[in-house]
Design a protein around this motif. Structure first.
Motif, PDB file in Angstrom:
ATOM      1  N   LEU A  13       0.836  -1.196   0.000  1.00 24.13           N
ATOM      2  CA  LEU A  13       0.000   0.000   0.000  1.00 24.13           C
ATOM      3  C   LEU A  13       0.873   1.249   0.000  1.00 24.13           C
ATOM      4  CD1 LEU A  13      -2.750  -0.867   2.659  1.00 24.13           C
ATOM      5  CD2 LEU A  13      -2.953  -0.980   0.171  1.00 24.13           C
ATOM      6  N   VAL A  14       0.413   2.282  -0.662  1.00 23.37           N
ATOM      7  CA  VAL A  14       1.117   3.564  -0.627  1.00 23.37           C
ATOM      8  C   VAL A  14       1.102   4.072   0.814  1.00 23.37           C
ATOM      9  CG1 VAL A  14       1.127   5.943  -1.445  1.00 23.37           C
ATOM     10  CG2 VAL A  14       0.460   4.080  -2.997  1.00 23.37           C
ATOM     11  N   PRO A  15       2.249   4.426   1.373  1.00 24.10           N
ATOM     12  CA  PRO A  15       2.282   4.905   2.761  1.00 24.10           C
ATOM     13  C   PRO A  15       1.516   6.211   2.930  1.00 24.10           C
ATOM     14  CG  PRO A  15       4.487   4.342   1.982  1.00 24.10           C
ATOM     15  CD  PRO A  15       3.589   4.357   0.782  1.00 24.10           C
ATOM     16  N   GLU A  16       0.929   6.389   4.103  1.00 25.02           N
ATOM     17  CA  GLU A  16       0.251   7.650   4.365  1.00 25.02           C
ATOM     18  C   GLU A  16       1.272   8.777   4.368  1.00 25.02           C
ATOM     19  OE1 GLU A  16      -1.803   7.055   8.005  1.00 25.02           O
ATOM     20  OE2 GLU A  16      -0.013   7.152   9.248  1.00 25.02           O
ATOM     21  N   GLY A  17       0.796   9.951   3.986  1.00 26.01           N
ATOM     22  CA  GLY A  17       1.696  11.085   3.912  1.00 26.01           C
ATOM     23  C   GLY A  17       1.187  12.102   2.918  1.00 26.01           C
ATOM     24  N   ALA A  29      -7.420  11.619   0.913  1.00 25.66           N
ATOM     25  CA  ALA A  29      -7.960  10.262   0.889  1.00 25.66           C
ATOM     26  C   ALA A  29      -7.676   9.593   2.225  1.00 25.66           C
ATOM     27  CB  ALA A  29      -7.367   9.447  -0.253  1.00 25.66           C
ATOM     28  N   ARG A  30      -8.619   8.755   2.645  1.00 22.60           N
ATOM     29  CA  ARG A  30      -8.473   8.052   3.922  1.00 22.60           C
ATOM     30  C   ARG A  30      -8.921   6.607   3.751  1.00 22.60           C
ATOM     31  NH1 ARG A  30     -12.141   7.318   8.571  1.00 22.60           N
ATOM     32  NH2 ARG A  30     -13.736   8.298   7.268  1.00 22.60           N
ATOM     33  N   ALA A  31      -8.040   5.681   4.106  1.00 19.35           N
ATOM     34  CA  ALA A  31      -8.424   4.273   4.129  1.00 19.35           C
ATOM     35  C   ALA A  31      -9.215   4.029   5.412  1.00 19.35           C
ATOM     36  CB  ALA A  31      -7.186   3.385   4.089  1.00 19.35           C
ATOM     37  N   VAL A  32     -10.417   3.481   5.275  1.00 15.96           N
ATOM     38  CA  VAL A  32     -11.321   3.295   6.416  1.00 15.96           C
ATOM     39  C   VAL A  32     -11.306   1.824   6.806  1.00 15.96           C
ATOM     40  CG1 VAL A  32     -13.654   3.656   7.277  1.00 15.96           C
ATOM     41  CG2 VAL A  32     -12.757   5.144   5.471  1.00 15.96           C
ATOM     42  N   GLU A  33     -10.750   1.527   7.977  1.00 19.50           N
ATOM     43  CA  GLU A  33     -10.605   0.136   8.403  1.00 19.50           C
ATOM     44  C   GLU A  33     -11.598  -0.256   9.493  1.00 19.50           C
ATOM     45  OE1 GLU A  33      -8.919  -2.095   7.020  1.00 19.50           O
ATOM     46  OE2 GLU A  33      -7.173  -1.239   6.022  1.00 19.50           O
ATOM     47  N   THR A  34     -12.563   0.605   9.780  1.00 20.56           N
ATOM     48  CA  THR A  34     -13.492   0.350  10.889  1.00 20.56           C
ATOM     49  C   THR A  34     -14.868  -0.097  10.402  1.00 20.56           C
ATOM     50  OG1 THR A  34     -14.066   2.702  10.910  1.00 20.56           O
ATOM     51  CG2 THR A  34     -12.334   1.970  12.423  1.00 20.56           C
ATOM     52  N   LEU A  35     -14.956  -0.497   9.138  1.00 24.31           N
ATOM     53  CA  LEU A  35     -16.244  -0.868   8.560  1.00 24.31           C
ATOM     54  C   LEU A  35     -16.343  -2.375   8.357  1.00 24.31           C
ATOM     55  CD1 LEU A  35     -16.514   1.885   5.819  1.00 24.31           C
ATOM     56  CD2 LEU A  35     -17.937   1.717   7.852  1.00 24.31           C
ATOM     57  N   PHE A 180      -4.559   0.441  -6.995  1.00 26.54           N
ATOM     58  CA  PHE A 180      -5.502   1.561  -6.997  1.00 26.54           C
ATOM     59  C   PHE A 180      -4.903   2.775  -6.292  1.00 26.54           C
ATOM     60  CE2 PHE A 180      -8.740   3.993  -4.703  1.00 26.54           C
ATOM     61  CZ  PHE A 180      -9.515   4.436  -5.760  1.00 26.54           C
ATOM     62  N   LEU A 181      -4.301   2.562  -5.128  1.00 30.28           N
ATOM     63  CA  LEU A 181      -3.729   3.689  -4.382  1.00 30.28           C
ATOM     64  C   LEU A 181      -2.539   4.298  -5.107  1.00 30.28           C
ATOM     65  CD1 LEU A 181      -3.974   2.452  -0.691  1.00 30.28           C
ATOM     66  CD2 LEU A 181      -5.279   4.292  -1.775  1.00 30.28           C
ATOM     67  N   ARG A 182      -1.793   3.475  -5.808  1.00 32.35           N
ATOM     68  CA  ARG A 182      -0.678   4.003  -6.597  1.00 32.35           C
ATOM     69  C   ARG A 182      -1.224   4.922  -7.699  1.00 32.35           C
ATOM     70  NH1 ARG A 182       4.706   2.219  -7.936  1.00 32.35           N
ATOM     71  NH2 ARG A 182       4.449   0.622  -6.330  1.00 32.35           N
ATOM     72  N   LEU A 195      -2.781  11.553   2.130  1.00 36.19           N
ATOM     73  CA  LEU A 195      -3.291  10.188   2.308  1.00 36.19           C
ATOM     74  C   LEU A 195      -3.114   9.771   3.762  1.00 36.19           C
ATOM     75  CD1 LEU A 195      -4.265   7.431   1.147  1.00 36.19           C
ATOM     76  CD2 LEU A 195      -1.850   6.913   0.672  1.00 36.19           C
ATOM     77  N   THR A 196      -4.176   9.226   4.345  1.00 37.44           N
ATOM     78  CA  THR A 196      -4.101   8.725   5.717  1.00 37.44           C
ATOM     79  C   THR A 196      -4.732   7.329   5.781  1.00 37.44           C
ATOM     80  OG1 THR A 196      -6.220   9.751   6.317  1.00 37.44           O
ATOM     81  CG2 THR A 196      -4.210  11.024   6.752  1.00 37.44           C
ATOM     82  N   GLY A 197      -4.412   6.611   6.858  1.00 42.82           N
ATOM     83  CA  GLY A 197      -5.036   5.328   7.113  1.00 42.82           C
ATOM     84  C   GLY A 197      -4.316   4.126   6.565  1.00 42.82           C
ATOM     85  N   THR A 198      -3.223   4.326   5.840  1.00 44.60           N
ATOM     86  CA  THR A 198      -2.499   3.199   5.251  1.00 44.60           C
ATOM     87  C   THR A 198      -1.227   2.849   6.009  1.00 44.60           C
ATOM     88  OG1 THR A 198      -1.360   4.689   3.736  1.00 44.60           O
ATOM     89  CG2 THR A 198      -3.374   3.648   2.937  1.00 44.60           C
ATOM     90  N   GLY A 199      -0.944   3.573   7.071  1.00 43.42           N
ATOM     91  CA  GLY A 199       0.276   3.302   7.835  1.00 43.42           C
ATOM     92  C   GLY A 199       1.516   3.568   7.006  1.00 43.42           C
ATOM     93  N   ARG A 200       2.509   2.736   7.225  1.00 43.18           N
ATOM     94  CA  ARG A 200       3.772   2.924   6.515  1.00 43.18           C
ATOM     95  C   ARG A 200       3.796   2.205   5.173  1.00 43.18           C
ATOM     96  NH1 ARG A 200       8.391   2.427  11.256  1.00 43.18           N
ATOM     97  NH2 ARG A 200       7.608   4.169  12.536  1.00 43.18           N
ATOM     98  N   GLY A 201       2.678   1.615   4.806  1.00 46.68           N
ATOM     99  CA  GLY A 201       2.609   0.962   3.517  1.00 46.68           C
ATOM    100  C   GLY A 201       2.946  -0.508   3.581  1.00 46.68           C
TER     101      GLY A 201
END
Length: 201
Positions: A13-17, A29-35, A180-182, A195-201
């Motif tokens: 995954l593309v790292p957040e930043g 953009a935010r990856a939502v992991e709570t759904l 997709f994120l790339r 970009l947030t929610g993807t951690g360090r990738g």
């Protein structure tokens, strides 16, 4: 801009930043992991009855590529008699059980919580960035809040919908999420991309 992510393995995954011009944030953009997520598929000949049963339980469904919400759930039409249903803060097992209670035997229900990455995209330049690869007319007169589509984005199959005036929500298969994120990062970087929610990738 094509070498923006040259250093990143294509399976990560593309790292957040922040990507692109400093101080600019035209797209976020935010990856939502709570759904939790599940597919709801009407049994043969039962679509109309399923829609009535779910409406009675508080969840309106449209047998069309439309987004709807109710009873703490979100539903998006992905095909005739077929929906992707999301719920915040519950397990996939709980979501399936809740939908089973609503559907009263009128549908097949499958937990999809681990199958997709959900990504919210917003910002002043979101439409301009998405138009670089989304094969749907995103002009506000053609695609409005509540509209949905299942299509390809840069050769990646996605389902997406416009949640409100500011936010597009994408459901992308986990194995295709890095691609997709790339694509999204490269497309949005010219406008400033956070970009947030993807951690360090």
């Amino acid at each position: 801009m094509s070498d923006l992510l040259e250093y990143l393995a294509p399976t990560r995954l593309v790292p957040e930043g922040h990507y692109g011009p400093e101080g600019a944030a035209g797209v976020t953009a935010r990856a939502v992991e709570t759904l939790a997520a599940a597919t709801l598929v009407a049994r043969k000949g039962a679509t109309a009855r399923l829609i009535v049963a779910c409406a009675a339980a508080g969840l309106p469904l449209a047998d069309a590529p439309r987004f709807s919400a109710g009873a703490g759930l979100e539903a998006v039409g992905t095909g005739p008699g077929r929906w992707l249903v999301l719920a915040e803060g519950v397990s996939g097992t709980d979501l399936v059980a809740r939908l089973a209670g609503m559907a009263s035997g009128l549908a097949a229900i499958t937990d999809q919580s681990d199958a997709n990455l959900i990504v919210d995209v917003s910002g002043e330049k979101a439409r301009a960035a998405l138009a670089k690869g989304v094969t749907v007319d995103l002009d506000p007169t053609a695609f409005r809040a509540g509209d949905a589509a299942t299509t390809n984005v840069s050769h990646v199959g996605v389902t997406f919908w416009q949640k409100d005036a500011a936010t597009f929500r994408f459901a992308v298969g986990r194995s295709f999420a890095p691609a997709f994120l790339r694509w999204l990062t490269v497309s949005a970087a010219a406008f400033g991309f956070a970009l947030t929610g993807t951690g360090r990738g």
